[in-house]
Write a protein that holds these residues in place. Structure first.
Motif, mmCIF file in Angstrom:
data_model
loop_
_atom_site.group_PDB
_atom_site.id
_atom_site.type_symbol
_atom_site.label_atom_id
_atom_site.label_comp_id
_atom_site.label_asym_id
_atom_site.label_seq_id
_atom_site.Cartn_x
_atom_site.Cartn_y
_atom_site.Cartn_z
ATOM 1 N N TYR A 1 -1.582 69.545 -36.395
ATOM 2 C CA TYR A 1 -1.610 70.967 -36.059
ATOM 3 C C TYR A 1 -2.658 71.220 -34.983
ATOM 4 C CZ TYR A 1 1.353 71.912 -40.037
ATOM 5 O OH TYR A 1 2.415 71.939 -40.897
ATOM 6 N N ASP A 2 -2.324 72.067 -34.016
ATOM 7 C CA ASP A 2 -3.269 72.454 -32.981
ATOM 8 C C ASP A 2 -4.491 73.073 -33.648
ATOM 9 O OD1 ASP A 2 -4.471 74.654 -31.153
ATOM 10 O OD2 ASP A 2 -3.320 73.377 -29.782
ATOM 11 N N VAL B 1 -6.723 75.083 -32.645
ATOM 12 C CA VAL B 1 -6.997 76.472 -32.295
ATOM 13 C C VAL B 1 -5.908 77.401 -32.829
ATOM 14 C CG1 VAL B 1 -7.341 78.106 -30.397
ATOM 15 C CG2 VAL B 1 -8.303 75.795 -30.247
ATOM 16 N N SER B 2 -4.659 77.125 -32.445
ATOM 17 C CA SER B 2 -3.553 78.029 -32.812
ATOM 18 C C SER B 2 -2.946 77.727 -34.177
ATOM 19 C CB SER B 2 -2.452 77.953 -31.759
ATOM 20 O OG SER B 2 -1.817 76.671 -31.810
ATOM 21 N N GLN B 3 -3.224 76.530 -34.696
ATOM 22 C CA GLN B 3 -2.627 76.045 -35.945
ATOM 23 C C GLN B 3 -1.110 75.828 -35.838
ATOM 24 O OE1 GLN B 3 -4.493 74.936 -38.607
ATOM 25 N NE2 GLN B 3 -6.062 75.298 -37.074
ATOM 26 N N ASP B 4 -0.588 75.818 -34.609
ATOM 27 C CA ASP B 4 0.828 75.515 -34.397
ATOM 28 C C ASP B 4 1.040 74.008 -34.542
ATOM 29 O OD1 ASP B 4 1.468 78.161 -33.822
ATOM 30 O OD2 ASP B 4 1.129 77.900 -31.662
#
Length: 124
Positions: free
Chosen positions: A69-70, A72-75
């Motif tokens: 997961y990214d 920062v964005s949690q994407d």
């Protein structure tokens, strides 16, 4: 592969390269991918089959091509998307994609059933 390219003044190039269940077991997968334009002839094809089963025992997490997961964005960062971005940036066009099942026998009573991502890339 990258060691081969980096340590030779001249080397052969090929019309086809196969990376079968290798990418997510390399200590530096980008080094391998970055070598592809040097060893694949124009119009040549790279076939990759990988389950994208990243494990830190093989590849430091900082070198994974997705599978996390990214921060920062949690994407979710998908390996399939990152591979496409990398290969296109290296001058390859995706010409084939399919899911490829395989079975690995660990011992008499234990098997792994895996579905790998199989892709073909033509050097432009």
């Amino acid at each position: 592969l990258s060691d081969y390219v980096d340590n030779k003044e001249s080397f052969e190039s090929f019309d086809g390269v196969i990376l079968a269940n290798l990418l997510c077991r390399l200590p530096d997968p980008m080094a391998c991918l970055n070598a592809m334009p040097k060893i694949v002839n124009e119009g040549g094809v790279v076939v990759m089959v990988t389950p994208f089963t990243w494990l830190e025992q093989y590849t430091p997490k900082s070198k994974w091509l997705g599978g996390f997961y990214d921060p920062v964005s949690q994407d979710p960062m998908y390996s399939k998307d990152r591979l496409k971005e990398v290969m296109e940036g290296l001058g390859f066009q995706k010409i084939h994609e399919e899911q490829m099942p395989l079975v690995i026998r660990e011992h008499q009573r234990k098997y792994q059933y895996i579905i790998s991502e199989a892709t073909g890339w033509r050097k432009e």
